[in-house]
Design an enzyme around this catalytic site. Structure first.
Site, PDB file in Angstrom:
ATOM      1  N   CYS A   1       2.631   0.712  -8.759  1.00 12.34           N
ATOM      2  CA  CYS A   1       3.729   1.258  -7.950  1.00 12.34           C
ATOM      3  C   CYS A   1       4.991   1.486  -8.762  1.00 12.34           C
ATOM      4  CB  CYS A   1       3.994   0.311  -6.782  1.00 12.34           C
ATOM      5  SG  CYS A   1       4.192  -1.399  -7.294  1.00 12.34           S
TER       6      CYS A   1
ATOM      7  N   GLU B   1       5.529  -3.420   1.167  1.00 10.17           N
ATOM      8  CA  GLU B   1       5.749  -3.041  -0.242  1.00 10.17           C
ATOM      9  C   GLU B   1       5.012  -1.728  -0.444  1.00 10.17           C
ATOM     10  OE1 GLU B   1       7.687  -4.422  -2.266  1.00 10.17           O
ATOM     11  OE2 GLU B   1       8.007  -6.400  -1.395  1.00 10.17           O
TER      12      GLU B   1
ATOM     13  N   ALA C   1       2.482   6.194   3.617  1.00  8.16           N
ATOM     14  CA  ALA C   1       1.890   6.712   4.863  1.00  8.16           C
ATOM     15  C   ALA C   1       1.256   5.570   5.661  1.00  8.16           C
ATOM     16  CB  ALA C   1       0.851   7.776   4.531  1.00  8.16           C
ATOM     17  N   THR C   2       0.493   4.710   4.992  1.00  6.08           N
ATOM     18  CA  THR C   2      -0.140   3.597   5.713  1.00  6.08           C
ATOM     19  C   THR C   2       0.920   2.602   6.175  1.00  6.08           C
ATOM     20  OG1 THR C   2      -2.033   3.855   4.235  1.00  6.08           O
ATOM     21  CG2 THR C   2      -2.041   1.926   5.625  1.00  6.08           C
ATOM     22  N   GLY C   3       1.934   2.391   5.361  1.00  8.93           N
ATOM     23  CA  GLY C   3       3.013   1.461   5.730  1.00  8.93           C
ATOM     24  C   GLY C   3       3.653   1.856   7.062  1.00  8.93           C
TER      25      GLY C   3
ATOM     26  N   GLY D   1       0.833  -1.201   0.000  1.00 11.71           N
ATOM     27  CA  GLY D   1       0.000   0.000   0.000  1.00 11.71           C
ATOM     28  C   GLY D   1       0.864   1.245   0.000  1.00 11.71           C
ATOM     29  N   SER D   2       0.302   2.326   0.502  1.00 10.87           N
ATOM     30  CA  SER D   2       1.008   3.611   0.442  1.00 10.87           C
ATOM     31  C   SER D   2       2.068   3.709   1.542  1.00 10.87           C
ATOM     32  CB  SER D   2       0.003   4.744   0.577  1.00 10.87           C
ATOM     33  OG  SER D   2      -0.624   4.642   1.832  1.00 10.87           O
TER      34      SER D   2
HETATM   35  P1  NAD Z   1      -3.421   2.174   1.157  1.00 12.47           P
HETATM   36  O1  NAD Z   1      -2.188   2.316   1.959  1.00 12.47           O
HETATM   37  O2  NAD Z   1      -4.435   3.237   1.227  1.00 12.47           O
HETATM   38  O3  NAD Z   1      -4.189   0.830   1.504  1.00 12.47           O
HETATM   39  C1  NAD Z   1      -3.576  -0.445   1.395  1.00 12.47           C
HETATM   40  C2  NAD Z   1      -4.309  -1.425   2.283  1.00 12.47           C
HETATM   41  O4  NAD Z   1      -4.101  -1.067   3.656  1.00 12.47           O
HETATM   42  C3  NAD Z   1      -5.817  -1.476   2.107  1.00 12.47           C
HETATM   43  O5  NAD Z   1      -6.257  -2.809   2.240  1.00 12.47           O
HETATM   44  C4  NAD Z   1      -6.322  -0.636   3.261  1.00 12.47           C
HETATM   45  O6  NAD Z   1      -7.645  -0.956   3.648  1.00 12.47           O
HETATM   46  C5  NAD Z   1      -5.340  -1.007   4.352  1.00 12.47           C
HETATM   47  N1  NAD Z   1      -5.190  -0.032   5.435  1.00 12.47           N
HETATM   48  C6  NAD Z   1      -5.463   1.289   5.410  1.00 12.47           C
HETATM   49  N2  NAD Z   1      -5.138   1.855   6.599  1.00 12.47           N
HETATM   50  C7  NAD Z   1      -4.641   0.856   7.370  1.00 12.47           C
HETATM   51  C8  NAD Z   1      -4.098   0.807   8.699  1.00 12.47           C
HETATM   52  N3  NAD Z   1      -4.012   1.901   9.462  1.00 12.47           N
HETATM   53  N4  NAD Z   1      -3.659  -0.376   9.161  1.00 12.47           N
HETATM   54  C9  NAD Z   1      -3.712  -1.487   8.388  1.00 12.47           C
HETATM   55  N5  NAD Z   1      -4.216  -1.501   7.143  1.00 12.47           N
HETATM   56  C10 NAD Z   1      -4.665  -0.343   6.633  1.00 12.47           C
HETATM   57  O7  NAD Z   1      -2.876   1.946  -0.330  1.00 12.47           O
HETATM   58  P2  NAD Z   1      -3.726   1.878  -1.668  1.00 12.47           P
HETATM   59  O8  NAD Z   1      -4.216   3.272  -1.921  1.00 12.47           O
HETATM   60  O9  NAD Z   1      -4.666   0.740  -1.607  1.00 12.47           O
HETATM   61  O10 NAD Z   1      -2.616   1.507  -2.744  1.00 12.47           O
HETATM   62  C11 NAD Z   1      -1.913   2.477  -3.458  1.00 12.47           C
HETATM   63  C12 NAD Z   1      -0.500   2.643  -2.910  1.00 12.47           C
HETATM   64  O11 NAD Z   1       0.126   1.379  -2.811  1.00 12.47           O
HETATM   65  C13 NAD Z   1       0.404   3.459  -3.818  1.00 12.47           C
HETATM   66  O12 NAD Z   1       1.224   4.312  -3.046  1.00 12.47           O
HETATM   67  C14 NAD Z   1       1.266   2.425  -4.502  1.00 12.47           C
HETATM   68  O13 NAD Z   1       2.514   2.883  -4.971  1.00 12.47           O
HETATM   69  C15 NAD Z   1       1.405   1.408  -3.430  1.00 12.47           C
HETATM   70  N6  NAD Z   1       1.702   0.117  -4.008  1.00 12.47           N
HETATM   71  C16 NAD Z   1       2.917  -0.456  -3.758  1.00 12.47           C
HETATM   72  C17 NAD Z   1       3.244  -1.660  -4.346  1.00 12.47           C
HETATM   73  C18 NAD Z   1       4.558  -2.344  -4.078  1.00 12.47           C
HETATM   74  O14 NAD Z   1       4.628  -3.547  -4.286  1.00 12.47           O
HETATM   75  N7  NAD Z   1       5.581  -1.680  -3.602  1.00 12.47           N
HETATM   76  C19 NAD Z   1       2.335  -2.291  -5.179  1.00 12.47           C
HETATM   77  C20 NAD Z   1       1.105  -1.682  -5.410  1.00 12.47           C
HETATM   78  C21 NAD Z   1       0.797  -0.487  -4.808  1.00 12.47           C
END
Ligand code: NAD
Length: 477
Positions: free
Chosen positions: A278, A244, A225-227, A222-223
Site C-alpha cells: 500500500c 486501512e 472500494a471494499t473499505g 484492503g482496497s
Molecule cells: P480487497 O479489498 O480485495 O480484500 C481485502 C479483504 O477483504 C479480503 O480478505 C477479502 O476477502 C475481503 N473482502 C472482500 N469483499 C468484502 C466485503 N464486501 N466485505 C468484507 N470483506 C470483504 O483488497 P486486496 O486486493 O486483498 O488488497 C489490496 C488492497 O489493499 C490495495 O488497494 C492496497 O493498497 C490495500 N492495502 C492497504 C494497506 C493499508 O494498511 N492501508 C495495506 C495493504 C494493502
C-alpha cells in the site's frame, strides 16, 4: 511444522472441517496449493458464540497475563520462522528473503505489543472527587486481511486486539489463507479456546463477518472500494471499524540530493513485493534540474539490480503478481503505455509464456498528471517519474488525489524537507526514506486511504471504548 495439511478452520481451540474445500494457486507456477476449508454461515455463528463466551474471561485478564501469552506466541512464530516464510513464498509469491522479513517483523511487533498498555488517566483529583479516563475492550473483533502482506497485516490486528482484552476472529484473503491458518494452528496451544480463531472461506465470508450482530468491531485492510462496502455494512449494526485502505504515495526528490545515494532506496521502494504494497513510492516527482540524470540512473539501477523471478530463486526482488485478477489489471495498465502514447524509460515486459504471473518492471517517463498511471494505484511493478519546479507546486500535486496514505521528501536540506513534509496530507510522511513502519508508531491513512489508525498506543485505543469513571468521595444520602 507440517505445512502440507489443513484439517479445518480453527474454532474454539479445535480443527473444524467444512463439507467443501477450495485451494489457491502458487502464483509462480500456476500450480494448485493444498485444500483449505470454506466456512459456512453456521461455522461463523459458532465461532462468534465461542468468542463471546471467551471474552467474558479474557476481557478481565490482567496486562501481565495477556503479555505472557502474546510473547509466547511471538516465540512460537520465531521457532517456526523457516516453514512459515516458505509457505508465504508459496502462497503469496514474494521472494523468500522478504517473506522471512515479514515473519521477523511480526515477531518483533508481537514482542513490542506485549510491552504496551493503555493505563487509566486521572483527569481530575480533588478532595471531593476523582475522575478517571479508562479504556474497556469492545468485545469480539473481526480481522479482515488482504493478500499482499497477510502475516504482518493480519497479526498486526490480532496483537493489539488481544492486548486490549478483545477476542478475535481472523478472516484471511481467499488468495492467501495458508499462513494465517497455520499461525492460527500454532496459537491453539497458547491462547484459551475462543480467544483467537481463524476462519477461511470464499467471497461470502467477509460480508457475513461485517454484518454479524455478535461482532463488535471490524479491523480491515484492503482496497478503497471494499473499505466503503465494509463501512456501509458496519453501519447497520453501528459496529466500530478501522479501515486501512489503498494508497498512491508521492515521493518528492529535491534538486540537492546525491542521486547515487538515494536512488537505490527509492527504486527498491517502488518495486518491492512487485509493487504490491500500500505504501510504496508510486508517483516519483523529481526536480527538473536533475530529472534526466535521475531517470537514466533509475533505469540503469533497475535493469542491473531488480531481478524478476520465482520467490525461491536467488537475488529476486520482483516475484510474480499474486493472483490472476491482479495480473490482468496490471497487464491492462501495461497495455495503456502504447495506447496512450506514454514514453517508457524502461519498457517492462509481461511474461506471457510463463505459467506464473510474471511482469518485469516498467518506468514511465513524465506522463501527463491526469493519466491513469499517475492517478490510479497500480499495485504492480510499474512507476511514473514526473518533473517539478517549485516546492508549492509539487506539494499541491502530491496532495491532489483522494488518497493520503504515505509520502516522502528527499533532500539534504532537512529544514526545507521537513517544511514540505508537514504540508502533505498523509498518515505517514518520511524525510529521506519511505515505507518505515514500527509497532509503536501509529499508521493509517488520510482521506480515502482509511479511517482510524493501527499500531502505537493510538492504534490500541481503537480496540476500546472510552469509559469515564467519576468517583465522588462524600456520600450525600
Ligand atoms: P480487497 O479489498 O480485495 O480484500 C481485502 C479483504 O477483504 C479480503 O480478505 C477479502 O476477502 C475481503 N473482502 C472482500 N469483499 C468484502 C466485503 N464486501 N466485505 C468484507 N470483506 C470483504 O483488497 P486486496 O486486493 O486483498 O488488497 C489490496 C488492497 O489493499 C490495495 O488497494 C492496497 O493498497 C490495500 N492495502 C492497504 C494497506 C493499508 O494498511 N492501508 C495495506 C495493504 C494493502
Amino acid at each position: 511444522m507440517d505445512i502440507t495439511t489443513y484439517p479445518g478452520n480453527i474454532i474454539n481451540g479445535e480443527f473444524v472441517p467444512t463439507p467443501t474445500t477450495r485451494h489457491s494457486i502458487d502464483p509462480a507456477t500456476g500450480e494448485p496449493l493444498y485444500e483449505v476449508p470454506v466456512a459456512r454461515k453456521e461455522d461463523l455463528d459458532a465461532a462468534v458464540g465461542h468468542a463471546r463466551t471467551a471474552f467474558k474471561t479474557w476481557g478481565k485478564t490482567t496486562h501481565a497475563e495477556r503479555a505472557k501469552l502474546v510473547s509466547a506466541f511471538a516465540d512460537a512464530m520465531e521457532a517456526n520462522l523457516d516453514s512459515i516464510a516458505k509457505l508465504q513464498t508459496m502462497e503469496q509469491g514474494k521472494p523468500l528473503g522478504l517473506a522471512e522479513t515479514e515473519v521477523k517483523m511480526t515477531v518483533q511487533w508481537f514482542r513490542t505489543f506485549a510491552t504496551m498498555e493503555l493505563s487509566d488517566e486521572v483527569l481530575d483529583d480533588t478532595e471531593e472527587r476523582t475522575i478517571y479516563s479508562t479504556r474497556v475492550p469492545l468485545g469480539v473483533v473481526g480481522a479482515i486481511v488482504p493478500w499482499n502482506w497477510p502475516i504482518l497485516l493480519g497479526f498486526g490486528k490480532v496483537g493489539p486486539a488481544l492486548m486490549t482484552g478483545n477476542t478475535v476472529i481472523m478472516k484471511p484473503s481467499p488468495y492467501t489463507p495458508y499462513c494465517n491458518l497455520k499461525l492460527g494452528e500454532l496459537a491453539m496451544s497458547i491462547f484459551p479456546p475462543g480467544v483467537f480463531q481463524v476462519l477461511s472461506g470464499d467471497d461470502n465470508l467477509g460480508p457475513w463477518v461485517t454484518e454479524h450482530p455478535g461482532i463488535n468491531m471490524i479491523s480491515f485492510t484492503g482496497s478503497i472500494a471494499t473499505g466503503k462496502r465494509v463501512a456501509a455494512s458496519c453501519a447497520k449494526t453501528l459496529k466500530r471499524y478501522v479501515l486501512e485502505l489503498g494508497g498512491n504515495d508521492a515521493a518528492i526528490v529535491c534538486d540537492d540530493v546525491d542521486i547515487e545515494k538515494c536512488l537505490p532506496k527509492i527504486a527498491t521502494l517502488a518495486f518491492l513485493n512487485s509493487g504490491q504494497i500500500c505504501m510504496l513510492a508510486k508517483r516519483i516527482y523529481v526536480h527538473e534540474k536533475i530529472y534526466d540524470k535521475f531517470r537514466d540512473a533509475m533505469v540503469e539501477f533497475t535493469k542491473n539490480n531488480v531481478k524478476t523471478g520465482g520467490g525461491f530463486e536467488p537475488d529476486v526482488m520482483v516475484g510474480p503478481v499474486q493472483n490472476k485478477m491482479q495480473f490482468e489489471l496490471v497487464k491492462e495498465l501495461y497495455a495503456q503505455i502504447e495506447k496512450c502514447g506514454w514514453k517508457a524509460a524502461l519498457e517492462g515486459k509481461v511474461r506471457e509464456t510463463s505459467k506464473g504471473y510474471f511482469i518485469e518492471p516498467a518506468i514511465i517517463d513524465n506522463p501527463p498528471e491526469d493519466s491513469r498511471i499517475v492517478v490510479e494505484e497500480p499495485f504492480g511493478p510499474i512507476v511514473p517519474l514526473m518533473k517539478w519546479s517549485s516546492d508549492e507546486e509539487v506539494i499541491d500535486r502530491a496532495n491532489a488525489l483522494e488518497t493520503g496514505l504515505g509520502a516522502s521528501v528527499w533532500s539534504k536540506d532537512l529544514v526545507r524537507a521537513e517544511k514540505m513534509a508537514r504540508q502533505i496530507n498523509a498518515g505517514s510522511v518520511w524525510v529521506n526514506s519511505h515505507f518505515d513502519v514500527a509497532p509503536n508508531v501509529p499508521f493509517g491513512g488520510h482521506k480515502e486511504s482509511g479511517v482510524g489508525v493501527e499500531w502505537g498506543i493510538e492504534g490500541f485505543k481503537q480496540f476500546t471504548n472510552s469509559r469515564s469513571v467519576w468517583v465522588w468521595k462524600k456520600v450525600f444520602n
